[in-house]
Design a protein around this motif. Structure first.
Motif, PDB file in Angstrom:
ATOM      1  N   ASP A  10       0.819  -1.213   0.000  1.00  0.00           N
ATOM      2  CA  ASP A  10       0.000   0.000   0.000  1.00  0.00           C
ATOM      3  C   ASP A  10       0.852   1.261   0.000  1.00  0.00           C
ATOM      4  OD1 ASP A  10      -2.585   1.244   0.049  1.00  0.00           O
ATOM      5  OD2 ASP A  10      -2.162   1.793   2.132  1.00  0.00           O
ATOM      6  N   LYS A  14       3.269   2.452  -6.305  1.00  0.00           N
ATOM      7  CA  LYS A  14       2.641   3.701  -6.703  1.00  0.00           C
ATOM      8  C   LYS A  14       2.001   3.726  -8.088  1.00  0.00           C
ATOM      9  CE  LYS A  14       5.373   6.424  -3.559  1.00  0.00           C
ATOM     10  NZ  LYS A  14       6.210   7.566  -3.351  1.00  0.00           N
ATOM     11  N   TYR A  16      -0.407   3.450 -11.083  1.00  0.00           N
ATOM     12  CA  TYR A  16      -1.838   3.177 -11.137  1.00  0.00           C
ATOM     13  C   TYR A  16      -2.139   1.823 -11.761  1.00  0.00           C
ATOM     14  CZ  TYR A  16      -6.496   3.419 -13.184  1.00  0.00           C
ATOM     15  OH  TYR A  16      -7.767   3.131 -13.588  1.00  0.00           O
ATOM     16  N   ARG A  19      -0.994  -1.141  -9.531  1.00  0.00           N
ATOM     17  CA  ARG A  19      -1.901  -1.316  -8.385  1.00  0.00           C
ATOM     18  C   ARG A  19      -3.209  -1.960  -8.822  1.00  0.00           C
ATOM     19  NH1 ARG A  19      -0.662   1.790  -3.650  1.00  0.00           N
ATOM     20  NH2 ARG A  19      -2.820   1.687  -2.994  1.00  0.00           N
ATOM     21  N   LYS A  64      -8.035   1.685  -3.684  1.00  0.00           N
ATOM     22  CA  LYS A  64      -7.208   2.889  -3.536  1.00  0.00           C
ATOM     23  C   LYS A  64      -6.179   2.992  -4.652  1.00  0.00           C
ATOM     24  CE  LYS A  64      -6.181   1.851   0.763  1.00  0.00           C
ATOM     25  NZ  LYS A  64      -5.493   1.947   2.060  1.00  0.00           N
ATOM     26  N   ARG A  65      -6.541   2.583  -5.867  1.00  0.00           N
ATOM     27  CA  ARG A  65      -5.581   2.532  -6.964  1.00  0.00           C
ATOM     28  C   ARG A  65      -5.165   3.917  -7.448  1.00  0.00           C
ATOM     29  NH1 ARG A  65     -10.566   0.900  -8.858  1.00  0.00           N
ATOM     30  NH2 ARG A  65     -11.403   2.107 -10.594  1.00  0.00           N
ATOM     31  N   ARG A  66      -5.953   4.927  -7.251  1.00  0.00           N
ATOM     32  CA  ARG A  66      -5.618   6.289  -7.697  1.00  0.00           C
ATOM     33  C   ARG A  66      -5.023   7.137  -6.572  1.00  0.00           C
ATOM     34  NH1 ARG A  66      -7.630   7.371 -12.739  1.00  0.00           N
ATOM     35  NH2 ARG A  66      -9.295   5.988 -13.432  1.00  0.00           N
ATOM     36  N   ARG A  67      -4.547   6.512  -5.542  1.00  0.00           N
ATOM     37  CA  ARG A  67      -4.036   7.203  -4.367  1.00  0.00           C
ATOM     38  C   ARG A  67      -2.877   8.143  -4.668  1.00  0.00           C
ATOM     39  NH1 ARG A  67      -1.888   4.107   0.982  1.00  0.00           N
ATOM     40  NH2 ARG A  67      -1.170   5.954   2.056  1.00  0.00           N
TER      41      ARG A  67
END
Length: 72
Positions: A10, A14, A16, A19, A64-67
């Protein structure tokens, strides 16, 4: 062990697309593993329990892939 892996993925994973696809693959592998592995053990690890953790980790990555994307 699964909690540490979840935390590390997590925080340090990083990109996208990476993830997204890793999350999808973990969910799919976890669901298949829940059915196939059952109560099996490998090197002392319960494969059914690891499958449940794989689903949870995969869902966390996917949700939370676009975190780390910039708001732009």
């Amino acid at each position: 062990m699964a909690s540490v892996l979840s935390f590390l993925l997590d925080r340090f994973l990083k990109p996208y697309l990476l993830r997204t696809w890793l999350g999808v693959m973990l969910v799919a592998a976890g669901e298949v593993g829940c059915v196939v592995a059952g109560q099996s053990r490998l090197l002392g690890f319960d494969l059914g329990l690891l499958s449940v953790f794989a689903v949870a980790i995969g869902m966390g990555l996917f949700m939370k892939r676009r975190r780390f994307e910039s708001v732009g």
